[in-house]
Design an enzyme around this catalytic site. Structure first.
Site, short mmCIF file in Angstrom:
data_model
loop_
_atom_site.label_atom_id
_atom_site.label_comp_id
_atom_site.label_asym_id
_atom_site.label_seq_id
_atom_site.Cartn_x
_atom_site.Cartn_y
_atom_site.Cartn_z
N LYS A 141 -12.03 -8.42 5.24
CA LYS A 141 -13.11 -8.08 6.12
C LYS A 141 -13.91 -6.94 5.60
CE LYS A 141 -9.64 -6.30 9.25
NZ LYS A 141 -8.83 -6.28 10.72
N LYS A 147 -8.04 -10.63 -2.25
CA LYS A 147 -7.59 -11.27 -1.35
C LYS A 147 -9.05 -11.52 -0.28
CE LYS A 147 -5.33 -10.00 3.02
NZ LYS A 147 -4.37 -8.97 3.56
N LYS A 171 -4.61 3.66 1.65
CA LYS A 171 -5.45 4.25 2.47
C LYS A 171 -5.88 6.01 2.46
CE LYS A 171 -5.43 1.21 6.41
NZ LYS A 171 -5.17 1.07 7.89
#
Ligand code: TRP
Length: 336
Positions: free
Chosen positions: A200, A197, A115
């Site tokens: 979203k 994966k 992040k």
């Protein structure tokens, strides 16, 4: 343990559009295991602001996520479904645990590193201390089990370390939690790149099935899903695309991998992909209908929020009273 019941705690962030991966990998799992436990399912909105959010959007998404928990089958009369920001004990214990966490431990977290790299212009302290707040969420409720994806394993390890560290100083205050990985351990992958994966935040809208995709969109995305070259519906490492579709099919239908392989023996990918699309529509359509019904019933949702805020306050306060006393904070006088 509370009231002789073992506790399950988990939470999700209301950021981004939830995908089929979030549903099959997490939500559905919660519904399947919640029987016989005292359960807390939190919308972790305090965590969401480690990245800048649009206020109206955050509020709407949080409400939608809470509604979705219920639509997915978590009965809010039995499971405590609530917003993290409505229970200040999370922030309070988060701060206390910050004082028991080493900066080095936090800097080592892979999610933090990812992040920080992605939001290089806003590496705020909350991004770093995110895992101690997450530990606070779990330890507040004396949770034995935390059903989360494998990507949260490192955070769970830290929660265990903090519980043990605190207990070593003050005696048995916290239950040391265990991660609960889904029974099948099936991770839902991208439909366009099955090595990744399903996310979203994927830029390619065809890579993910969003929970609110309409049936035709779902069917179309499965038709376009990448497959492999063997030409048979067989579960193996050489065919990550087909393997992912088999996982999705089995999760939606409850069938085993072998049953699925038998069912489509001698048939091409096209037939199979169509069947997977239908299976997913069969699961998501009722979920969407229920979600819309619940969203329209504002009073009911409000009532559940109020009721569960109280429940979360009640249990977390039990833990906090102990913590404050052990640490040496002054007693709160009770006026007669
Ligand atoms: N970090 C978790 C995630 O990104 C969300 C989360 C926050 C959580 N607090 C939690 C999960 C406590 C389980 C328990 O998925």
């Amino acid at each position: 343990m509370f009231d002789d019941k073992k506790v399950i705690f988990s939470g999700m962030q209301a950021t981004g559009n939830l995908t089929l991966g979030n549903y099959l990998g997490a939500l559905k799992n919660w519904v399947d295991i919640c029987e016989d436990y005292l359960t807390f399912f939190c919308v972790v909105d305090l965590h969401s602001i480690t990245v800048r959010q649009d206020p109206a959007e955050l509020r709407r998404r949080s409400r939608d996520l809470l509604t979705l928990y219920i639509a997915a089958g978590l009965d809010p009369e039995k499971n405590c479904i609530y917003y993290q920001s409505h229970v200040p004990n999370h922030a309070e214990l988060g701060w206390i645990l910050d004082c028991f966490t080493y900066v080095g431990e936090l800097e080592r977290m892979t999610q933090y590193k990812d992040k920080a790299a992605k939001h290089a212009d806003n590496i705020n302290a909350g991004l770093l201390t995110y895992p101690s707040l997450m530990a606070a969420d779990i330890l507040l409720y004396q949770a034995e089990y935390v059903p989360v994806g494998a990507d949260q394993k490192q955070h769970l390890e830290l929660a265990r370390t903090l519980a043990e560290r605190f207990n070593n100083v003050y005696g048995d205050v916290f239950t040391v939690p265990d991660i609960w990985l889904g029974k099948r351990g099936r991770k839902i992958m991208s439909l366009q790149d099955p090595e990744k994966k399903m996310s979203k935040s994927d830029e390619n809208p065809n890579a993910s099935i969003y929970l609110m995709d309409d049936p035709d969109t779902i069917r179309r995305k499965f038709k376009r899903a990448v497959t492999d070259s063997i030409g048979a519906v067989k579960y193996c490492d050489e065919q990550p695309g087909i393997r992912n579709l088999i996982d999705i099919y089995c999760s939606c239908t409850g069938k085993s991998t072998e049953e699925c392989e038998k069912e489509f023996e001698g048939q091409g990918y096209g037939v199979f992909k169509e069947a997977v699309g239908e299976a997913v529509v069969g699961v998501l359509k009722p979920l969407q209908d229920r979600f819309r019904e619940l969203s329209a019933d504002k009073d009911y949702i409000d009532r559940m929020i109020l009721q569960n805020d109280e429940k979360a306050m009640y249990y977390s306060e039990k833990t906090m009273r102990k913590v404050r006393k052990k640490i040496g904070f002054p007693e709160r006088p009770r006026l007669k």
